[in-house]
Scaffold this active site. Structure first.
Site, mmCIF file in Angstrom:
data_model
loop_
_atom_site.group_PDB
_atom_site.id
_atom_site.type_symbol
_atom_site.label_atom_id
_atom_site.label_comp_id
_atom_site.label_asym_id
_atom_site.label_seq_id
_atom_site.Cartn_x
_atom_site.Cartn_y
_atom_site.Cartn_z
ATOM 1 N N ARG A 1 4.796 -13.045 9.787
ATOM 2 C CA ARG A 1 5.647 -11.628 9.427
ATOM 3 C C ARG A 1 7.045 -11.627 10.075
ATOM 4 O O ARG A 1 7.014 -12.246 11.166
ATOM 5 C CB ARG A 1 4.884 -10.413 9.576
ATOM 6 C CG ARG A 1 4.080 -10.187 10.863
ATOM 7 C CD ARG A 1 3.009 -9.098 10.904
ATOM 8 N NE ARG A 1 3.613 -7.809 10.626
ATOM 9 C CZ ARG A 1 2.928 -7.219 9.740
ATOM 10 N NH1 ARG A 1 1.926 -7.316 9.012
ATOM 11 N NH2 ARG A 1 3.252 -5.873 9.621
ATOM 12 N N GLU B 1 0.707 -1.031 0.099
ATOM 13 C CA GLU B 1 0.109 0.103 0.048
ATOM 14 C C GLU B 1 0.777 1.379 -0.032
ATOM 15 O O GLU B 1 1.797 1.448 0.724
ATOM 16 C CB GLU B 1 -0.769 -0.135 1.281
ATOM 17 C CG GLU B 1 -1.821 1.174 1.204
ATOM 18 C CD GLU B 1 -2.730 1.053 2.426
ATOM 19 O OE1 GLU B 1 -2.766 0.079 3.273
ATOM 20 O OE2 GLU B 1 -3.541 2.053 2.381
ATOM 21 N N LYS C 1 4.478 0.746 9.433
ATOM 22 C CA LYS C 1 4.726 2.188 8.824
ATOM 23 C C LYS C 1 4.035 3.320 9.464
ATOM 24 O O LYS C 1 4.725 4.307 9.461
ATOM 25 C CB LYS C 1 3.893 1.985 7.294
ATOM 26 C CG LYS C 1 4.677 1.260 6.269
ATOM 27 C CD LYS C 1 4.076 1.383 4.835
ATOM 28 C CE LYS C 1 3.188 0.255 4.970
ATOM 29 N NZ LYS C 1 2.555 -0.037 3.579
#
Ligand code: ATP
Ligand code: MG
Length: 534
Positions: free
Chosen positions: A253, A28, A263
């Protein structure tokens, strides 16, 4: 590369379920990539390389309020820096027309409806893990009514939050994601690519499977938090009528000890001025790591060594540093730099006026470089001790030490300033002790770095502590920041290093690995000592 995902791919190829493997990396564009993303990049592009398949880069840009072209550009740069190139470049927003058509199809078939409940009511109606949800009072609108309302949503007739489009699945499903999930919401926001064309935007869970299917993705690899979304992913693929069905697979992850990996939080550090920018050398972003001097090869090796699994774990940051150090030890040129310069005046200096220095002892083909050697040099003040502890092998009264690549010198005198502090040293060159041709017979255990005083160039060294203070393992990360984590030192370096182009990495002998930064200073990449234990 071998892991549970490649096992699945190999079986799919063997059984003829697919002709070739197609993956994608779907960031994204709402921030810069970090080391966690590097793992997903390496998995997806690594599969492309291992199976001669394809891997697309797709910007998952369905959140117009948080996205920006600045991020798009940085993401492309970071992927290329890692050494990968995508087959096709896509933006989920390029599919908005098609996604809209699929929404119409679902409405016509009675599989989606416009709902007037507020976000809060939707949540309330959804139920919990132990209680089933309740049907929305708008669930039984006719397809005709839904089509009309959805078109009006698109035309901007309603306010944000007034209506949404929902899939009609099962409000009693044990999986909350299947309880009539929202497919479209109203957002009066300009999109960085589609501008003001749309005021309704499809949700991730609707966009992603459609984008995958349209691109012919075979294996849609994502992180574990999407595991519960997989039934919805499959529902969308099936009900939109795709024949070639992509499948979703999840892996754990990457988490690193003492490292911020989100982020959103990284953005806060930048916005609140806790760091100098996204590429601050302390940041775990790929641009930060790049500026810090971590070589991309080391990041790939690290991701390979971490492996791909489903169990969530935390990897020791020292393991990443280990990979970096290992790569640099093999590749980085050696150079000399002294951090606390102490002048040494040599007597008996009769040349040669050049020392011979090996560029990197780990290279297969030996390369040498000549270094100016002169009557006055600088050594690190820490390499001299007037009152040395036992077994001190550097310079001391009555002692000798070898100057790297040059010769052995013997202590003569420590010359003091009027206030009694050390001014400089007088030493003598031990005859016939030149490196590579030493016939002096003098025993010398210590070797130290030095810089010719004629050529010594002042440079700034920058060392960093980790952003998060390891002594505060929990709590709001803004309160866990290490105060004053940047340290500056002035030093003398050889011109070879001082004049090197920006981005050149060196092992400064006996000091550590450094990279020349854009302002001419040197950033410490990692120290020489390895703290990683497997
Ligand atoms: P963040 O939580 O940092 O905002 P994100 O998951 O929202 O990250 P995306 O841009 O959606 O960021 O991520 C792109 C891809 O990278 C996704 O497939 C995501 O699963 C993967 N990814 C993100 N963070 C990690 C991580 N720590 N380890 C492995 N893969 C990750
Ligand atoms: Mg995300």
């Amino acid at each position: 590369m071998e892991n549970f995902i490649t096992d699945i791919i190999e079986e799919d190829l063997r059984e003829g379920r697919i002709d070739g493997v197609v993956t994608r990396f779907p960031p994204e564009p709402n921030g810069y990539l970090h080391i966690g993303h590097a793992k997903a990049v390496c998995i997806n592009f690594g599969i492309r390389e291992a199976y001669h398949g394809k891997c697309n880069l797709r910007f998952d840009d369905t959140n117009p309020t948080k996205e920006d072209v600045e991020y798009v550009d940085s993401i492309m740069e970071d992927i290329r820096w890692l050494g990968f190139e995508w087959d096709e470049l896509h933006y989920a927003s390029d599919y908005f027309d098609q996604i809209y058509e699929f929404a119409l199809k679902l409405i016509r078939e009675g599989k989606a409806y416009v709902c007037d409940l507020t976000a809060e009511q939707i949540k309330e109606y959804r139920g919990t893990l132990t209680e089933p949800g309740r049907n929305s009072p708008y669930r039984d609108r006719t397809p005709e009514e839904n089509l009309k309302l959805f078109e009006e949503m698109r035309a901007g007739k309603f306010k944000e939050g007034e209506k949404v489009l929902r899939a009609k699945i099962d409000m009693a499903s044990p999986n909350l994601n299947m309880r009539d999930p929202v497919l479209y919401r109203i957002l009066f926001a300009s999109h960085h690519r589609t501008g003001d064309k749309w005021c309704i935007y499809p949700m991730y869970d609707f966009t992603h499977p459609i984008s995958d299917a349209l691109e012919g993705i075979t294996h849609s690899i994502c992180t574990m938090e999407f595991e519960d979304h997989r039934p919805l992913y499959d529902w969308v693929v099936d009900n939109c009528g795709f024949e070639k069905k992509p499948h979703q697979y999840e892996f754990a992850r990457l988490n690193l000890t003492n490292t911020i990996m989100s982020k959103r939080f990284l953005k806060r550090l930048v916005e609140e001025g806790k760091v100098s920018g996204w590429d601050d050398p302390r940041m775990p972003t790929l641009c930060g790591i790049r500026r810090r001097g971590y070589p991309p090869e080391a990041i790939k090796t690290f991701c390979e060594e971490v492996g791909v699994a489903k169990a969530v774990s935390e990897v020791d940051f020292a393991m990443l540093e280990h990979a970096v150090r290992d790569e640099l030890n093999r590749k980085a040129e050696r150079a000399m730099c002294v951090k606390n310069p102490l002048k040494v005046v040599l007597s008996g200096f009769d040349g040669p006026e050049e020392a011979v220095f090996e560029v990197n002892p780990n290279e297969e083909e030996k390369r040498e470089r000549k270094i100016r050697f002169s009557r006055e040099i600088y050594i690190d003040a820490e390499d001299f001790s007037e009152n040395p502890p036992p077994k001190y092998h550097r310079l001391k009264p009555g002692g000798v030490v070898r100057l790297k690549g040059a010769c052995i010198i013997a202590f003569e005198e420590a010359v003091k300033k009027p206030d009694g502090s050390l001014d400089y040293l007088r030493c003598s060159v031990v005859p016939h002790s030149h490196s590579g041709a030493d016939t002096s017979g003098v025993k010398c255990k210590g070797v130290i770095q030095w810089v010719s005083a004629e050529e010594a160039r002042p440079v700034t060294l920058r060392q960093y502590d980790s952003l998060l203070n390891p002594e505060i393992p929990e709590g709001d990360f803004m309160e866990r920041l290490t105060p004053d984590s940047e340290h500056l030192f002035s030093a003398f370096a050889e011109p070879y290093a001082a004049d090197a182009p920006t981005g050149t990495r060196f092992q400064f002998l006996r000091m550590g690995y450094y990279i020349k930064d854009r302002d001419g200073s040197f950033i410490e990449i990692v120290g020489l000592k390895d703290s990683f234990r497997k």
